[in-house]
Design an enzyme around this catalytic site. Structure first.
Site, mmCIF file in Angstrom:
data_model
loop_
_atom_site.group_PDB
_atom_site.id
_atom_site.type_symbol
_atom_site.label_atom_id
_atom_site.label_comp_id
_atom_site.label_asym_id
_atom_site.label_seq_id
_atom_site.Cartn_x
_atom_site.Cartn_y
_atom_site.Cartn_z
ATOM 1 N N GLY A 256 -54.547 41.762 -24.265
ATOM 2 C CA GLY A 256 -53.805 42.539 -23.275
ATOM 3 C C GLY A 256 -53.679 44.005 -23.640
ATOM 4 O O GLY A 256 -53.270 44.822 -22.819
ATOM 5 N N GLY A 257 -53.990 44.348 -24.881
ATOM 6 C CA GLY A 257 -53.958 45.743 -25.306
ATOM 7 C C GLY A 257 -52.590 46.265 -25.687
ATOM 8 O O GLY A 257 -52.379 47.475 -25.775
ATOM 9 N N TYR B 98 -43.975 43.755 -32.990
ATOM 10 C CA TYR B 98 -43.579 45.159 -32.871
ATOM 11 C C TYR B 98 -44.299 45.920 -33.989
ATOM 12 O O TYR B 98 -43.690 46.526 -34.859
ATOM 13 C CB TYR B 98 -42.066 45.326 -32.988
ATOM 14 C CG TYR B 98 -41.275 44.721 -31.856
ATOM 15 C CD1 TYR B 98 -41.875 44.408 -30.640
ATOM 16 C CD2 TYR B 98 -39.911 44.461 -31.982
ATOM 17 C CE1 TYR B 98 -41.146 43.850 -29.591
ATOM 18 C CE2 TYR B 98 -39.176 43.913 -30.944
ATOM 19 C CZ TYR B 98 -39.793 43.610 -29.758
ATOM 20 O OH TYR B 98 -39.072 43.058 -28.729
ATOM 21 N N GLY C 280 -52.998 35.852 -25.491
ATOM 22 C CA GLY C 280 -53.638 35.662 -26.789
ATOM 23 C C GLY C 280 -52.863 36.284 -27.923
ATOM 24 O O GLY C 280 -52.465 35.609 -28.882
ATOM 25 N N GLY C 281 -52.610 37.571 -27.833
ATOM 26 C CA GLY C 281 -51.901 38.266 -28.898
ATOM 27 C C GLY C 281 -50.428 37.948 -28.937
ATOM 28 O O GLY C 281 -49.829 37.846 -30.013
ATOM 29 N N SER D 213 -55.858 46.504 -32.147
ATOM 30 C CA SER D 213 -56.800 45.627 -31.454
ATOM 31 C C SER D 213 -57.934 46.402 -30.797
ATOM 32 O O SER D 213 -58.843 45.793 -30.226
ATOM 33 C CB SER D 213 -56.063 44.790 -30.394
ATOM 34 O OG SER D 213 -55.487 45.618 -29.397
#
Length: 531
Positions: free
Chosen positions: A108-109, A472, A178-179, A116
């Site tokens: 998702g960035g 975070y 995912g992340g 990433s």
């Protein structure tokens, strides 16, 4: 993701012998990619290089959420692969490894430090946003969700299937599954149901050799590690199988503001004493933010209290007036709504906003920002709160806030070793410090001021180690260079993110990725390997 698809994917397991690492070369890497057999989904149209500046840049920016990293490094970023199938992921992993090219995995960035999608050594971005399939099975109360699906898409799919099922994940709808899940993502159902990783029952992951594994074939040690050990250290997550949780058809939320003149500091101090002891079905968050004062040009602090209760408004008002009467909650402060609509409330969207907005995907970053985190195990005295507020007010011309997220409830009952996420019993709340700005010239000053605020908080938060929340991401707490991961440096940031679980994570890494192919500046190194 459908069970049938999972079976099909498992039938496509690819075992690739390790190849000698060569000097990185874009030609060799691209040649390897393009020759990879994937007749059902040719990869050629999903490879973007700097040769085509327009499409390359737009592809990079589409899932770059922090403007601090909006300019790609053309010297190191060799290509972006926008994978559309399992074979695309396998090809990228195998071709990158065999040609000595580092990969960064983006769903998702939302990595706060851009790890990433940035690196100072030759690398390729493996972008997973096209892999967004979601399948909900109501009778079993389970779902498969691919790594590139957003939380907004997941919430919408769940709500379409059932009004009384939910998933305990975060409040930002554009975050990639995912992340978010990899790092132990949480949300306002945390005190009732725990974290995302507490509800993962299976996963599909592509390992360092390009082989597809599920829970039974990867083994319980790797399955443990990927549920909170973070993305980018163990492989490429293709999809998660998750247990859904029960919610009532109607729940209640409120948002109440307290200024300093209205006794905001007294309410916030009392909040620390009660928020982790409230019924587990009630989540009350406190947010201190810089606001405009009553006089022109004046800046002050306001404290917003947000809540979600798995029940009706009358019961909520009764609980709050007994536990935190200083807040002065009234029935008119409360809104009753469905769980799906509550996700809009938590994004600060106006009542009546169409739920379809949860499906929106921004195409470029909107602001510069920096975030940091802390865990608090005993109440912060009022003089400490005032020092923190003064530190916030020093950050000029920025959006500045400090979230206090309550713990307690079921979080106190889950062992710290159940998953890599260690921050369980003994925490009153977690702090997120956040500032955002829109002028690139303000970047250095903003980052420096955030470091000062973090120093102010030191006497009042956890220590030895000073714990931090992996999702975070904060590069200030320790990092390695892009191209190497030393154990000594990793133990500095790793002990803060994972506390006592770091040793086991490093042992799992040594077993499944001993050459440390999957890495970034804050990844987990193999145990006993220094390189």
């Amino acid at each position: 993701m459908k069970e049938a698809l999972s079976v099909l994917c498992l039938a496509l397991l690819v075992s690739v012998s390790e190849a000698a690492v060569t000097k990185p070369g874009i030609g060799e890497f691209l040649g390897c990619l393009r020759s990879w057999p994937s007749p059902e989904s040719p990869i050629t149209d999903d490879i973007f290089t700097a040769d085509n500046t327009t499409t390359f840049l737009s592809s990079y920016l589409a899932y770059t959420k922090n403007t601090r990293f909006a300019s790609p490094n053309y010297q190191t970023l060799m290509a972006i692969v926008t994978a559309k199938s399992l074979s695309h992921i396998q090809a990228t992993v195998v071709c990158a490894k065999s040609n000595g090219v580092q990969i960064r995995i983006r769903s998702g960035g939302h990595d706060y430090e851009g790890l990433s999608y940035i690196s100072s050594v030759p690398f390729v971005i493996l972008d997973l946003f096209n892999l967004r399939s979601i399948t909900v099975d109501v009778p079993s109360k389970q779902a498969w969700v691919e790594a590139g699906a957003t939380l907004g898409e997941l919430y919408t799919k769940i709500s379409d299937a059932s009004e009384t099922l939910a998933f305990p994940a975060g409040v930002c709808s554009t975050v990639g599954a995912g992340g978010h899940i990899s790092g132990g993502g949480y949300g306002n159902l945390m005190r009732k149901y725990g974290l995302t990783v507490d509800h993962v029952v299976d996963a599909l992951i592509v390992d360092v050799n390009g082989k597809l594994l599920n829970r039974s074939t990867m083994g319980e040690d790797l399955f443990w590690a990927i549920r909170g050990g973070g993305g980018g250290s163990f492989g490429v997550i293709l999809s998660w199988k998750i247990n859904l949780v029960d919610v009532p058809e109607i729940l209640t939320v409120f948002r109440v503001n307290k200024t300093l003149e209205q006794g905001g500091i007294d309410v916030l101090y009392k909040w620390q004493l009660v928020s982790s002891k409230l019924p587990e079905s009630l989540y009350v968050k406190a947010m201190s933010q810089v606001a405009n004062g009553t006089r022109s040009g004046e800046r002050t602090i306001a404290v917003l209290f947000y809540a979600q209760f798995l029940g009706g408004a009358d019961e909520l008002v009764s609980i709050m007036n007994q536990s935190l009467p200083e807040l002065g909650l009234k029935s008119q402060d409360c809104l009753e709504m469905s769980w799906l609509n509550s996700t809009l409330f938590w994004e600060d969207l106006p009542v009546g906003t169409p739920a379809s907005i949860l499906l929106d995907r921004p195409s470029k970053p909107e602001k510069f920002f920096k975030s940091k985190s802390d865990y608090v195990k005993k109440p912060i005295p009022k003089e400490g709160i005032e020092k923190l507020w003064n530190g916030m007010l020093k950050i000029n011309n920025n959006i500045v806030y400090m979230h206090w997220n309550p713990y307690g409830g079921v979080m106190d009952t889950i062992p710290a070793t159940a998953t890599p996420f260690p921050h369980r019993e003994g925490n009153l709340f977690k702090i997120q410090y956040y500032t955002a700005w829109f002028d690139a010239n303000a970047t250095k000053g903003s980052l420096d001021m955030m470091k000062e605020l973090y120093e102010v908080a030191e006497p009042y938060v956890s220590s030895n180690p000073r714990e931090a929340f992996l999702n975070y991401r904060d590069i200030d707490i320790g990092s390695n260079p892009s191209g190497e991961t030393t154990v000594d440096e990793a133990e500095i940031y790793g002990s803060k993110y994972f506390v006592g679980n770091l040793k086991r994570l490093m042992e799992v890494k040594a077993k499944y990725d001993p050459e440390n192919f999957f890495k970034n500046e804050q990844s987990i190194p193999p145990a006993r390997v220094k390189q």
